[in-house]
Design an enzyme around this catalytic site. Structure first.
Site, PDB file in Angstrom:
ATOM      1  CG  HIS A   1      -1.582   0.981   1.805  1.00 55.30           C
ATOM      2  ND1 HIS A   1      -2.841   0.990   0.634  1.00 55.30           N
ATOM      3  CD2 HIS A   1      -2.033   2.256   1.719  1.00 55.30           C
ATOM      4  CE1 HIS A   1      -3.357   2.186   0.992  1.00 55.30           C
ATOM      5  NE2 HIS A   1      -2.950   3.181   2.049  1.00 55.30           N
ATOM      6  N   GLY A   2       0.214   2.489  -1.056  1.00 53.74           N
ATOM      7  CA  GLY A   2       1.515   3.361  -0.719  1.00 53.74           C
ATOM      8  C   GLY A   2       0.367   4.736  -0.717  1.00 53.74           C
ATOM      9  CB  SER A   3      -0.284   7.015   1.757  1.00 50.81           C
ATOM     10  OG  SER A   3      -1.592   7.701   1.837  1.00 50.81           O
TER      11      SER A   3
ATOM     12  N   GLY B   1      -2.222  10.617  10.046  1.00 52.24           N
ATOM     13  CA  GLY B   1      -3.084   9.256   9.873  1.00 52.24           C
ATOM     14  C   GLY B   1      -2.992   8.462  10.163  1.00 52.24           C
TER      15      GLY B   1
ATOM     16  NE  ARG C   1      -7.293   6.410   8.773  1.00 51.30           N
ATOM     17  CZ  ARG C   1      -6.915   8.264   8.738  1.00 51.30           C
ATOM     18  NH1 ARG C   1      -7.271   8.526   8.935  1.00 51.30           N
ATOM     19  NH2 ARG C   1      -5.662   7.868   8.298  1.00 51.30           N
TER      20      ARG C   1
ATOM     21  CB  SER D   1       1.577   0.177  -3.603  1.00 45.95           C
ATOM     22  OG  SER D   1       0.620  -0.715  -3.899  1.00 45.95           O
TER      23      SER D   1
ATOM     24  CD  GLU E   1      -6.754  -2.507  -7.997  1.00 46.25           C
ATOM     25  OE1 GLU E   1      -6.035  -1.771  -7.268  1.00 46.25           O
ATOM     26  OE2 GLU E   1      -6.004  -1.664  -9.314  1.00 46.25           O
TER      27      GLU E   1
END
Length: 583
Positions: A428-430, A437, A444, A470, A558
């Site tokens: 998971h990347g962000s 957060g 979330r 990601s 996915e």
């Protein structure tokens, strides 16, 4: 891909459905935008006008006009791009453009009532994107009061007026409250039940309990002067990580890139309710797009969104949000704002604390981060996972693993669904602004008010088995080439396999535990290994033979779960992005 309890596919946030067709604007009926009249009850102490392109700048008649199309006689010029620090006294800073009062006065407060308000109004039809700031100020030296007003186009200094009321607080309140009523058709004393009136300004709801970035900088400066400043007890690698994710200036720069106006609504000041209102506006936009209503209804929904969530488009007309992709981008903006609200509150430092500020921030995460040795087995396996699952279509950069942290989030181990089989270690990347957060609240799921069509397989937590899929959601660049990737243990259980995106995928589970979007390329099971009980799908990727006979086929897999208890964060990777030369 990454996921957060509310984020997007393959690693970032909201993921838009593929859409190539853009729709044309419909015609809308003009609104009545006659300027409001103005009365004075006190002596005007000062009324400065910004230069205008031709014509006389009369405040009473131009305060609602200067926002329009460029080239008109009442369009204000921006005379300075200088950055001015906010001097915070009390609960709200005096507007830095009020040079006569900065450092000499403070915003007047009575208990929890803060006489400071930022109003906003956007009307795409007339290229209006304007603000109106009102502050009741009290001098520091003596009980003299004044009312400061500044108005103009978002991103511009605009025009302003300072009205002196000497020691008469009641008159100052009367001017403040009347101006608020004139601009909003709401009474100041009833603002808790504020209702937006068509053709009038909306009120941005601010959180006055949160420190601004400038206040934090002041605190840091004061703490540096202290001879008893404690040393950090954290590993140097953890210290650098905390600095990276708690960098408020970088958060502000990122939001400005997304056109969010941080001057009108400083980061950390926008309330949860205001962000929720932004989601509700996006839901209206979604309804218009799905119903094919591209005229007045869509324009009004966009007006409402830009009014609630201020954007800076310069003199350009705020664009209509007409496609799923554009809608998804705005969902990402609100998700980032929500994470930044968390971050701003978390990085508030306690000057009298025996801890170093970085140690305070780390403690507030409630998430253990243990650096792993580069020679450890885990580091080598994960480094191989990173490199071997870099997708061939993401060839404009390579990645270097700088540091690896083992993650142990408070409460996740106990809540995790270990009873489910098919546990995989997935990506998971962000964006950098989202990691406080994520680490403090876990991954979330999008809130109920968020539009569902902004998510390819519905509102869930999205993961990938290809690292670069990601990594794209880190939004790294040549100038900001450090990103973070998360590896989570995901209890997939029985997957419902789909060939194409479906925003209603959660409703199709029928007893299954997750959704898997099938891609054309994926790691082969022949290379899989096990790490701490989870399957690690090492690459390289190979052709799966998957083909969607009815339309577009996903490039890569996915994985989506709809229950946060099926996710346990395990490793955080600090990665350097190496972008290839353009020539």
């Amino acid at each position: 891909m990454a996921a957060r309890r509310r984020r997007s596919t393959g690693g970032g946030r909201a993921r838009a459905l593929n859409e190539s067709k853009r729709v044309n604007n419909g015609n809308t009926a003009p609104e009545d935008s006659s300027p409001a009249k103005k009365t004075r009850r006190c002596q005007r102490q000062e009324s400065k006008k910004m230069p205008v392109a031709g014509g006389k700048a009369n405040k009473d008649r131009t305060e609602d006009k200067q926002d329009g199309m460029p080239g008109r006689s009442w369009a204000s010029k921006r005379v300075s791009e200088s950055v001015k620090a906010l001097l915070l006294k009390g609960k709200a800073p005096v507007d830095p453009e009020c040079t006569a009062k900065v450092g000499k006065a403070h915003v007047y407060c009575e208990g929890n009532d803060v006489y400071d308000v930022m109003l906003n109004q956007t009307n795409l039809q007339f290229n209006n994107n304007k603000y109106y700031l009102i502050q009741l100020l009290e001098d520091d030296a003596q009980r003299n009061f004044s009312v400061w007003m500044r108005w103009g186009r978002v991103g511009k200094m605009g025009q302003h007026s300072l009205v002196a009321c000497s020691g008469n607080l009641n008159k100052a309140k009367e001017i403040f409250q009347k101006k608020f009523l004139d601009k909003t058709k709401n009474n100041w004393e009833d603002r808790e039940k504020f209702e937006k009136v068509p053709g009038k300004y909306d009120m941005l709801q601010m959180d006055y309990a949160t420190n601004t970035q400038d206040e934090e900088e002041t605190k840091k400066e004061e703490s540096l002067k202290s001879p008893l400043k404690p040393e950090s007890q954290l590993d140097l690698r953890v210290q650098e990580l905390i600095k990276l994710i708690c960098n408020v200036q970088a958060m502000e720069e990122m939001m400005m890139e997304m056109k969010y106006n941080t001057k009108k609504a400083p980061l950390g000041k926008l309330t949860v309710a205001q962000i929720k209102a932004g989601y509700q506006s996006l839901k209206k936009i979604e309804d218009c797009i799905r119903a094919g209503q591209h005229g007045r209804a869509l324009m009004e929904a966009c007006n409402e969104f830009y009014t609630r969530i201020p954007h800076d488009f310069g003199l350009r007309t705020p664009p209509l949000i007409r496609t799923q992709k554009e809608l998804s981008e705005k969902i990402q903006l609100l998700e980032a704002l929500g994470d930044i609200e968390i971050a701003i509150k978390l990085v508030k430092t306690e000057l009298q604390s025996p801890e170093h500020p970085l140690d305070q921030h780390y403690r507030n995460l409630h998430c253990a981060l243990r650096p792993l040795d580069h020679e450890s087995y885990e580091f080598k396996v994960i480094s191989q996972y990173l490199q071997s699952t870099h997708a061939p279509t993401h060839s404009d950069y390579t990645m270097t693993l700088l540091d690896l942290f083992e993650v142990e989030k408070d409460g996740e181990k106990e809540a995790f669904r270990e009873d489910l089989h098919n546990r995989m270690l997935l990506w998971h990347g962000s964006r950098m602004s989202n990691w406080v957060g994520i680490l403090s609240h876990g991954l979330r799921i999008a809130p109920p008010e968020a539009p569902i069509t902004g998510y390819m397989f519905g509102k869930g937590i999205y993961f990938a088995d290809m690292s670069s899929k990601s990594a794209n959601y880190c939004f790294a660049s040549r100038l900001k080439n450090t990103g973070l990737l998360l590896l989570s243990e995901v209890a997939l259980g029985q997957c419902n396999e789909l060939l194409e995106a479906n925003p209603k995928a959660e409703g199709l589970l029928q007893g299954k535990h997750s959704t898997k979007g099938l891609g054309k390329m994926a790691p082969s099971s022949a290379h899989f290994v096990t790490l701490n009980g989870s399957t690690v799908p090492l690459g390289p990727a190979s052709d799966t033979g998957i083909l969607n006979p009815d339309g577009y086929t996903l490039n890569y897999n996915e994985y989506i779960v709809y229950n946060p208890n099926q996710v346990r964060m395990r490793y955080l990777l600090k990665v350097q992005f190496n972008f290839l030369q353009l020539w």
